[in-house]
Design a protein around this motif. Structure first.
Motif, short mmCIF file in Angstrom:
data_model
loop_
_atom_site.label_atom_id
_atom_site.label_comp_id
_atom_site.label_asym_id
_atom_site.label_seq_id
_atom_site.Cartn_x
_atom_site.Cartn_y
_atom_site.Cartn_z
N SER A 24 0.81 -1.22 0.05
CA SER A 24 -0.04 0.07 -0.13
C SER A 24 0.83 1.25 0.11
O SER A 24 0.35 2.32 -0.23
N ALA A 25 2.07 1.24 0.18
CA ALA A 25 2.99 2.34 0.39
C ALA A 25 4.40 1.92 0.14
O ALA A 25 4.88 0.66 0.14
N TYR A 26 5.25 2.87 0.04
CA TYR A 26 6.78 2.76 0.00
C TYR A 26 7.42 3.29 1.36
O TYR A 26 7.72 4.49 1.40
N PRO A 27 7.35 2.36 2.20
CA PRO A 27 7.91 2.88 3.73
C PRO A 27 9.38 3.30 3.53
O PRO A 27 10.19 2.79 2.83
N TYR A 28 9.72 4.25 4.34
CA TYR A 28 11.09 4.47 4.37
C TYR A 28 11.18 5.28 5.73
O TYR A 28 10.44 5.73 6.35
N LEU A 29 12.50 5.22 6.37
CA LEU A 29 13.20 5.92 7.66
C LEU A 29 14.28 6.87 7.08
O LEU A 29 15.22 6.35 6.64
N SER A 30 14.27 8.08 7.52
CA SER A 30 14.99 9.09 7.34
C SER A 30 15.74 9.54 8.60
O SER A 30 15.28 9.62 9.72
N ASN A 31 17.37 9.69 8.47
CA ASN A 31 17.79 10.40 9.46
C ASN A 31 17.53 11.74 9.53
O ASN A 31 17.15 12.54 8.47
N ASN A 32 17.20 12.28 10.62
CA ASN A 32 16.36 13.65 10.61
C ASN A 32 17.26 14.82 10.83
O ASN A 32 16.91 15.86 11.21
N VAL A 33 18.49 14.69 10.80
CA VAL A 33 19.59 15.99 10.73
C VAL A 33 20.31 15.82 9.45
O VAL A 33 20.84 14.71 9.23
N LEU A 34 20.48 17.01 8.63
CA LEU A 34 21.38 17.27 7.70
C LEU A 34 22.77 17.12 8.33
O LEU A 34 23.10 17.58 9.21
N PHE A 35 23.56 16.23 7.83
CA PHE A 35 24.94 16.59 7.86
C PHE A 35 25.89 17.08 6.84
O PHE A 35 25.53 17.05 5.77
N GLN A 36 27.04 17.60 7.21
CA GLN A 36 27.79 18.38 6.26
C GLN A 36 28.45 17.19 5.49
O GLN A 36 28.97 16.05 5.86
N VAL A 37 28.63 17.76 3.88
CA VAL A 37 29.62 17.22 3.03
C VAL A 37 30.33 17.96 2.32
O VAL A 37 30.01 19.15 2.41
N ILE A 38 31.50 17.53 1.77
CA ILE A 38 32.20 18.17 0.96
C ILE A 38 32.08 18.11 -0.40
O ILE A 38 31.85 17.31 -1.02
N PRO A 39 31.45 19.28 -1.30
CA PRO A 39 31.23 19.29 -2.49
C PRO A 39 32.18 18.68 -3.38
O PRO A 39 33.44 18.72 -3.27
N GLY A 40 31.95 17.46 -4.13
CA GLY A 40 32.79 16.80 -5.06
C GLY A 40 33.65 15.67 -4.33
O GLY A 40 34.09 15.06 -4.84
N ALA A 41 33.47 15.58 -3.25
CA ALA A 41 34.15 14.57 -2.22
C ALA A 41 33.74 12.97 -2.59
O ALA A 41 32.39 13.20 -2.73
#
Length: 185
Positions: A24-41
């Motif tokens: 009936s749905a596509y369930p998912y679990l998200s981490n709820n805090v954005l984390f920093q990444v390095i562009p192009g890394a």
């Protein structure tokens, strides 16, 4: 019923996340805090994954691939603005069917405009259960030390490049005896 719950079926420690879909749905679990990444890394994205009766589906943006249990990475320029280059990516083998615990690993590259990310653990499928454990996203080369293998400099030099020798005698220096690489100090 579609559900997401903590499970005692685990590959690491004593718990994992079990995601069950009933069609009936596509369930998912998200981490709820954005984390920093390095562009192009480059990053190593991995998780232990076990599936039971996971069916798959073909999504419009999956290039014709059948997707079952997977990890999505959502890339952001700012905490509120998605990447203009590649806002969402699917990784980690898109597992379907019934499998035992397996470590799934993908080497991924952050878009050139991405400074933040978050992940989803997803079950895209009509039915089945996916167990996720030991989820990690880490720099492909987490060592920030320059010349950590002591391979940059000629033999007999007092100190390797990017290192300073203090209180060494004239006989100390780089030697051709190494555990891994070319040289050792």
């Amino acid at each position: 019923a579609t559900q997401i719950q903590v499970s005692s079926t685990a590959d690491y420690g004593s718990h994992s996340i079990a995601i069950t879909a009933d069609g009936s749905a596509y369930p998912y679990l998200s981490n709820n805090v954005l984390f920093q990444v390095i562009p192009g890394a480059n990053y190593n994205l991995s998780a232990a994954l076990k599936t039971v009766g996971v069916g798959g589906t073909t999504l419009a943006n999956s290039n014709g691939r059948v997707i079952g249990a997977t990890i999505n990475v959502h890339w952001y320029q700012t905490p509120t603005t998605a990447s203009a280059i590649n806002p969402e990516s699917y990784y980690n083998d898109n597992t379907i069917g019934t499998t035992t615990w397996q470590r799934h690993t993908s080497q991924i590259t952050a878009p050139a405009d991405a400074h933040y990310a978050f992940i989803d653990l997803v079950l895209y499928g009509a039915t089945g259960t996916a167990y996720f454990d030991g989820v990690q996203m880490e720099p492909l080369n987490p060592n920030v030390l320059l010349n950590s293998g002591f391979d940059q400099n000629a033999l007999g030099s007092t100190a390797p490049a990017n290192w300073t020798a203090t209180n060494w005698s004239a006989s100390d220096g780089i030697q051709p005896a190494a555990f891994d690489g070319l040289n050792a100090v």
